[in-house]
Write a protein that holds these residues in place. Structure first.
Motif: not given
Length: 526
Positions: A328-337, A1-4, A385-391, A302-307
């Motif tokens: 925008x694309x990477x955030x959306x794909x990363x959030x789903x992942x 689910x990443x931008x390649x 929300x962990x992705x939002x926090x780290x971003x 911890x696993x989610x934060x490391x991802x």
């Protein structure tokens, strides 16, 4: 689910410093390194314990856990400077003289780090002389406790300057490299601990064995590896360096304060609940239930934060250079992942955790189903929300972080005081989950998503639908397998888990198709 998308060759040495390998390759390298780091952390915390108990008494093992925890808390001394540096390094990417400004800021901040190490080191030595840790913490009968405590904390202090190097590596597309080097140091440290345990058997020897590899890694990164990878850090070719003033140095702590508060709050939300339950709950069995169940919830978080960390480095790069579409694309794909990974993990834990808990505790601690379900479902719900926090940490949103994380801590403490005396550990779980959902998700994550995505509410709806489907399906598959596999004990448990993994792997096998993955990515609201 990443931008390649692959970056242009030769870009790694330019101002962006983020190219050559391509985004997908960097993310996979970072995730692999973080996964190994999690495994090594479990080895340190769980698998080395039998070896320690073979030589030490229970009191000495308790002393080691105290010493190790004290060393782990030294990270607070960073005071948010690493994230301050990361945001400055990212901001320099849009400047004409990116390398020169990066080198000057790196040199100035490195001096601050060295001053912190020197100052805190002197204070630490004075504190140990004036108030012996063994007397304060109740380990006066444990040999070499004071020396081991001093060696551990002082050694971890000496590693602080490597935080600056790690921040530069993260910004310049070398995130995986620094984590792999940390993994090598952790592995060597564990081997050294076993050798010191067998040869000397003292707390001091084991502490020196652990911390020495960390210090050697810090020296290698700061003095040799970083100048070799980034020649602009050397004096030759850099703009004239002006020694930072005291006012400028103090100002860096002020600008780093929001990041320090946010991350100390995150650390507190992991550790403070244990202290509150211990203080407010008189039933010691219930306290043990909480401590053991909290382990798996903390591991999942911890696993989610490391991802999210490798994703945050890429998102911070796109934010710094103003590439809104790719961001925008990477955030959306990363959030789903991240959400999918958390929900899949919870889907596997829910049906099989009771059997594992009984095997783990040898039936001495009863299983608390409401507590487990609350913590696991709460961990899955808060994953986006962990992705939002780290971003937010990597996009210089200091004001947002200090407001939301400070409010989250207040909400958690207020809810804990009300709920824990009435509901016990379940009250602590409800307070933690409520603060996560109401503040970290309902405020921080929603603000970040609205600023990043075109369709944030549609994206959240897709996450909820996907997460609910994954958890419900995984739980039902687990229940069916448990009904079909007879018996109890270790062997049936392993067989059940193996069958579940095989079934889930078979159901997920269509995702191996590149065409299908592309179609699914196109359906994700961004």
């Amino acid at each position: 689910m990443t931008d390649t998308q692959t970056d242009a060759p030769g870009e790694a040495d330019g101002p962006s410093g983020i190219g050559v390998a391509g985004r997908a390759r960097r993310l996979i390298d970072g995730w692999s390194a973080n996964l190994v780091q999690i495994v090594l952390g479990l080895t340190q915390q769980l698998l080395l314990v039998p070896a320690f108990l073979h030589v030490w008494t229970g009191d000495m093992l308790a002393g080691w856990f105290t010493i190790f925890a004290a060393g782990s808390l030294v990270v607070v001394a960073d005071a948010g400077l690493q994230l301050r540096a990361i945001n400055r390094f990212l901001a320099f990417k849009s400047c004409a003289d990116c390398d020169g400004r990066t080198a000057n800021f790196y040199s100035a901040l490195l001096r601050i780090y060295l001053a912190i190490v020197a100052g805190l080191g002197v204070l630490l030595c004075a504190a140990v002389v004036l108030a012996r840790p063994s007397e304060v913490l109740g380990f006066h009968a444990t040999p070499t406790f004071d020396a081991a405590m001093l060696a551990m904390i002082l050694g971890m202090l000496l590693t602080l300057p490597s935080n600056l190097v790690s921040g530069l590596y993260r910004v310049r597309g070398k995130y995986g490299r620094t984590v792999w080097l940390q993994n090598a140091a952790l592995l060597l440290g564990q081997i050294a601990q076993l050798a010191a345990l067998a040869r000397f058997g003292s707390l001091f020897a084991v502490a020196i064995a652990f911390v020495s590899t960390q210090v050697l890694l810090a020296v290698f990164l700061t003095a040799f590896d970083a100048p070799r990878l980034f020649p602009f850090l050397r004096r030759a070719g850099k703009p004239p360096f002006v020694s930072p003033s005291l006012r400028w140095s103090i100002g860096q702590f002020g600008r780093a304060l929001p990041f320090a508060v946010a991350n100390i709050t995150e650390l507190a939300l992991v550790n403070v609940p244990v202290l509150l339950v211990s203080a407010l709950v008189t039933n010691r069995v219930a306290v043990a239930q909480w401590g053991l169940t909290r382990v798996i919830a903390s591991l999942l978080r911890s696993l989610c934060l490391q991802v999210t960390l490798p994703l945050a480095a890429e998102l911070g790069h796109d934010h710094a250079i103003g590439d809104r579409e790719r961001l925008r694309r990477l955030y959306a794909h990363g959030s789903v992942f991240v959400t999918g990974l958390a929900c899949l993990t919870v889907a596997g834990l829910l049906p099989f955790w009771p059997d594992f808990f009984a095997l783990w505790t040898h039936g001495s601690i009863p299983y608390d189903a409401p507590l487990t379900v609350t913590l696991l479902l709460g961990s899955a719900a808060v994953a986006p929300s962990l992705l939002a926090f780290v971003f937010a940490n990597h996009s210089n949103r200091g004001d947002l972080l200090i407001r939301t994380k400070g409010l989250q801590l207040v909400v958690f403490l207020a809810a804990s005081v009300v709920l824990i005396p009435r509901l016990g550990p379940l009250g602590a779980a409800l307070a933690l989950v409520a603060s996560d959902i109401l503040v970290q998700f309902g405020l921080l994550a929603l603000i970040v998503m609205r600023q990043t995505l075109h369709h944030p509410f549609r994206h959240i709806a897709v996450l909820m639908l996907m997460g609910g489907g994954i958890i419900a399906s995984g739980w039902l598959i687990g229940q069916a397998i448990m009904a079909l596999v007879p018996g109890s004990g270790l062997v049936p448990f392993v067989v059940e888990c193996a069958i579940w993994l095989a079934v889930v792997g078979l159901l997920a096998s269509p995702l191996l198709s590149t065409a299908l993955r592309q179609r699914l990515r196109a359906l994700i609201p961004a």
